[in-house]
Design an enzyme around this catalytic site. Structure first.
Site, short mmCIF file in Angstrom:
data_model
loop_
_atom_site.label_atom_id
_atom_site.label_comp_id
_atom_site.label_asym_id
_atom_site.label_seq_id
_atom_site.Cartn_x
_atom_site.Cartn_y
_atom_site.Cartn_z
N GLU A 1 -74.48 -44.12 20.37
CA GLU A 1 -75.71 -43.37 20.57
C GLU A 1 -76.35 -43.21 19.19
O GLU A 1 -75.70 -42.72 18.27
CB GLU A 1 -75.38 -42.00 21.17
CG GLU A 1 -76.62 -41.22 21.50
CD GLU A 1 -76.32 -39.87 22.15
OE1 GLU A 1 -75.19 -39.63 22.57
OE2 GLU A 1 -77.27 -39.08 22.21
N ARG B 1 -59.11 -41.25 21.26
CA ARG B 1 -59.95 -41.39 20.08
C ARG B 1 -59.13 -41.20 18.82
O ARG B 1 -58.06 -40.59 18.83
CB ARG B 1 -61.15 -40.46 20.12
CG ARG B 1 -60.87 -39.00 20.15
CD ARG B 1 -62.17 -38.19 20.02
NE ARG B 1 -63.18 -38.60 21.00
CZ ARG B 1 -64.45 -38.91 20.67
NH1 ARG B 1 -64.86 -38.86 19.43
NH2 ARG B 1 -65.30 -39.25 21.60
N LYS C 1 -69.89 -35.73 15.23
CA LYS C 1 -71.20 -36.04 14.64
C LYS C 1 -71.98 -34.76 14.36
O LYS C 1 -72.74 -34.70 13.40
CB LYS C 1 -72.01 -36.92 15.59
CG LYS C 1 -71.70 -38.40 15.43
CD LYS C 1 -72.77 -39.21 16.15
CE LYS C 1 -72.12 -40.11 17.17
NZ LYS C 1 -73.08 -40.74 18.07
P1 ATP Z 1 -71.25 -38.13 20.90
O1 ATP Z 1 -70.57 -36.83 21.05
O2 ATP Z 1 -72.52 -38.08 20.15
O3 ATP Z 1 -71.28 -38.99 22.15
P2 ATP Z 1 -69.44 -40.13 19.96
O4 ATP Z 1 -68.56 -39.98 18.76
O5 ATP Z 1 -68.85 -40.34 21.29
O6 ATP Z 1 -70.30 -38.84 19.89
P3 ATP Z 1 -71.01 -42.50 20.37
O7 ATP Z 1 -72.15 -42.98 19.57
O8 ATP Z 1 -71.24 -42.18 21.79
O9 ATP Z 1 -70.49 -41.23 19.62
O10 ATP Z 1 -69.78 -43.48 20.23
C1 ATP Z 1 -69.89 -44.86 20.33
C2 ATP Z 1 -68.56 -45.43 20.71
O11 ATP Z 1 -67.59 -45.10 19.73
C3 ATP Z 1 -68.08 -44.87 22.02
O12 ATP Z 1 -67.55 -45.91 22.79
C4 ATP Z 1 -67.03 -43.89 21.62
O13 ATP Z 1 -66.05 -43.74 22.61
C5 ATP Z 1 -66.45 -44.50 20.34
N1 ATP Z 1 -65.89 -43.48 19.47
C6 ATP Z 1 -66.51 -42.39 19.00
N2 ATP Z 1 -65.67 -41.64 18.26
C7 ATP Z 1 -64.49 -42.28 18.26
C8 ATP Z 1 -63.20 -42.01 17.69
N3 ATP Z 1 -62.98 -40.92 16.96
N4 ATP Z 1 -62.22 -42.90 17.89
C9 ATP Z 1 -62.43 -44.00 18.62
N5 ATP Z 1 -63.60 -44.32 19.19
C10 ATP Z 1 -64.62 -43.47 19.02
MG MG Z 2 -70.40 -40.69 23.08
#
Ligand code: ATP
Ligand code: MG
Length: 559
Positions: A37, A262, A272
């Site tokens: 995102e 994660r 974030k």
């Molecule tokens: P938000 O709360 O804004 O959704 P997010 O960390 O999930 O935060 P995204 O931009 O949606 O952010 O994440 C993009 C991809 O990265 C998604 O598939 C998410 O699952 C993965 N991702 C995010 N944080 C982690 C993490 N700490 N470890 C592994 N994968 C992650």
């Molecule tokens: Mg997300």
């Protein structure tokens, strides 16, 4: 690896893929996607997800798409889109021509929604957001049907069209899936698919005033792109029944959602929202502050793509949340830099040394090895003269027995040079040490008769008249607590900030570093790995970031 090979060492994700390949569910295709995102910069958790998604595609001879999940117009910015692309490229992955945006599918999603309405699987609801929450029920109590749930199809179609046309105020109507308000899984209790929101979108402008929710947009975007394996983090496990429900009701291509835990790292915040706060409150120097766990921060700090990819492999994938020791990450960085970084001499806290028996106008060029791990890195010449700098901590006036560095009357070797002996300590009237007067032993230079004479300590040094002034930034963890998210009620995660996370020193570095180009990696002998900062400093007056110290606790623990 080629398409037809079956990767042998299977984690649970590969086992699922292998099974699909065996049964032919996707005709042997493996097509993943990384779906950020664009509401912030990527961090090391995202790097894990990138390595996993692009890595699986590579390994199975498949493809990986980059898809911006841009369904939330209020928080998204073009700056983030650009930074995300830069970071993925830097990590070494290529989405080729497959750069997609969920917003490109808004029209298709709208058509899909019409199908669900026509089939009696969705309805326009006039409950407020708060009422929807109330009606939803709890984990122990089933929900209640919305009074609008049984509207005739024609009325739903008409109202939905009017929602799109902007006839209703924000928040007044939603489109909801008609599933089951008594479902044990709360996500199945008539989830919202569209909300009315008058917000400017960074790509679609003001064209839309209804926006799809994540659950509605995500799976259908996967399906449209022909994704086979939709890998996401564990919190979406409970959303999978809904993911499946939508594609089944629509009768479209059905990707398999797979969840993994994660990545969490000690002494690090990864949310974030928290990273944004650090940036907005100017607690750090932007998203790419070298103390940030963002990919751009780690890059500026001197971490390499190879190290991050290695780290990602070692962490693997798990079905259960855990926290990885930051020492493992640093270990991966050291392994890579040890192989590739040039060794140089830099004195971070300079103390002047005068060699009283060395001719005043003499300058010798001493041969220094660039990288003992890499013979191809060759040699360079380092100037040596009567006045030098050594590290202040390498001298003690009254040393304990085991101190093998310089002290009155004691000898040390200067790296690549001579053995010197401390003859005199020069102080100011307050007793502060100003400089050391030493003698050098001319026979102890490499190639001379006494070259191999043994002394206990070898010090790094720079020649005073030739040295270049440099700013050196010494970083430690941004948070002083192993789990910075662990705070008492009413406290903020900022209470755990480490006040010593950045220390700036005025250093003297060898002349070869005067024009070092940004992002070049060095090992400052005995001091750690450093890189030229890409934001500050200029030719002739460089700024260095400490990437990581030399001490490797991880390697020791795991012997
Ligand atoms: P938000 O709360 O804004 O959704 P997010 O960390 O999930 O935060 P995204 O931009 O949606 O952010 O994440 C993009 C991809 O990265 C998604 O598939 C998410 O699952 C993965 N991702 C995010 N944080 C982690 C993490 N700490 N470890 C592994 N994968 C992650
Ligand atoms: Mg997300």
């Amino acid at each position: 690896m080629t398409t037809n090979e079956t990767p042998s060492q299977g984690n649970f994700i590969k086992q699922i893929i292998n099974e699909h390949n065996r049964t032919g569910r996707y005709a042997g295709r493996v097509h993943t996607r990384f779906p950020p995102e664009p509401n912030g910069y990527l961090h090391i958790g995202h790097a894990k997800s990138i390595c996993l998604n692009f890595g699986l595609a590579e390994e199975y001879g498949g493809k990986c798409n980059l898809r911006f999940d841009d369904t939330n117009p209020t928080k998204e910015e073009v700056e983030y889109v650009d930074s995300i692309k830069e970071d993925i490229r830097w990590l070494g992955f290529d989405w080729e021509d497959r750069e997609f945006y969920a917003s490109d599918y808004f029209e298709t999603l709208y058509e899909y929604a019409l199908k669900l309405i026509r089939d009696g699987n969705a309805f326009v609801c006039e409950l407020t957001a708060e009422q929807i929450r109330e009606y939803r029920g709890t984990l122990t109590e089933s929900g209640r049907n919305s009074p609008w749930r049984d509207r005739p199809v024609e009325e739903n179609l008409a109202l939905f069209a009017r929602m799109r046309d902007g006839e209703f105020p924000d928040g007044s109507h939603t489109l909801r899936a008609k599933i089951d308000m008594a479902a044990a899984n709360l996500n199945m209790r008539d989830p919202v698919m569209y909300r009315i929101l008058r917000a400017h979108h960074h790509r679609t402008g003001d064209r839309w005033c209804i926006y799809p929710t994540y659950d509605w947009a995500h799976g259908q975007s996967d399906s449209i792109e022909g994704i086979t394996h939709s890998i996401c983090t564990l919190e979406f496990e409970d959303h999978r029944p809904l993911y499946d429900w939508f594609v089944e009701k629509l009768g479209i291509h059905h990707p398999r959602q797979i969840e993994f835990a994660r990545l969490n790292i000690t002494y690090t915040v990864m949310s974030k929202r928290k990273l944004l706060k650090l940036v907005q409150d100017r607690i750090v120097d932007g998203w790419d502050d070298p103390r940030m766990p963002t990919i751009s921060g780690l890059r500026r700090r001197g971490y390499t793509p190879e190290a991050l990819r290695d780290f990602s492999d070692r962490v693997g994938v798990a079905k259960k949340e855990s926290t990885i020791d930051v020492a493992l990450l640093e270990h991966c960085v050291r392994l890579d830099l040890n192989a590739h970084a040039s060794r140089v001499m830099a004195v971070l806290d300079p103390l002047k040394v005068v060699l009283t028996n060395y001719p005043e106008d003499r300058v010798e060029e001493l041969e220094a090895i660039n990288n003992p791990e890499d013979p191809a890195a060759g040699m360079r010449m380092v100037p040596f003269s009567r006045e030098l700098f050594i590290e202040r901590e390498d001298f003690m006036e009254d040393p304990p027995k085991k101190f093998f560095r310089l002290a009155p009357g004691r000898e040390v070797r200067l790296r690549y040079g001579y053995i010197i002996k401390c003859e005199d300590v020069v102080k100011d009237k307050d007793g502060n040490i100003l400089e050391l007067h030493c003698s050098y032993d001319p026979g102890t230079k490499s190639g001379m008769p006494e070259a191999n004479r043994k002394v206990k300590g070898t010090l790094h040094w720079v020649s005073a008249p030739h040295a270049v002034d440099a700013e050196v930034r010494l970083y430690e963890q941004l948070f002083a607590k192993e789990n910075p998210d662990d705070v008492e009620a009413g406290q903020d995660f900022l209470v755990h900030l480490n006040p010593d996370s950045l220390r700036i020193t005025r250093a003297k570095v060898e002349p070869s570093l005067a024009h070092a180009s940004p992002a070049t990696h060095y090992q400052f002998e005995r001091k750690g790995y450093f890189t030229v900062d890409s934001k500050y400093g200029r030719p002739g007056s460089p700024v260095f970031n400490r990437t990581v110290t030399l001490r490797d606790t991880w390697a020791k623990i795991n012997k």
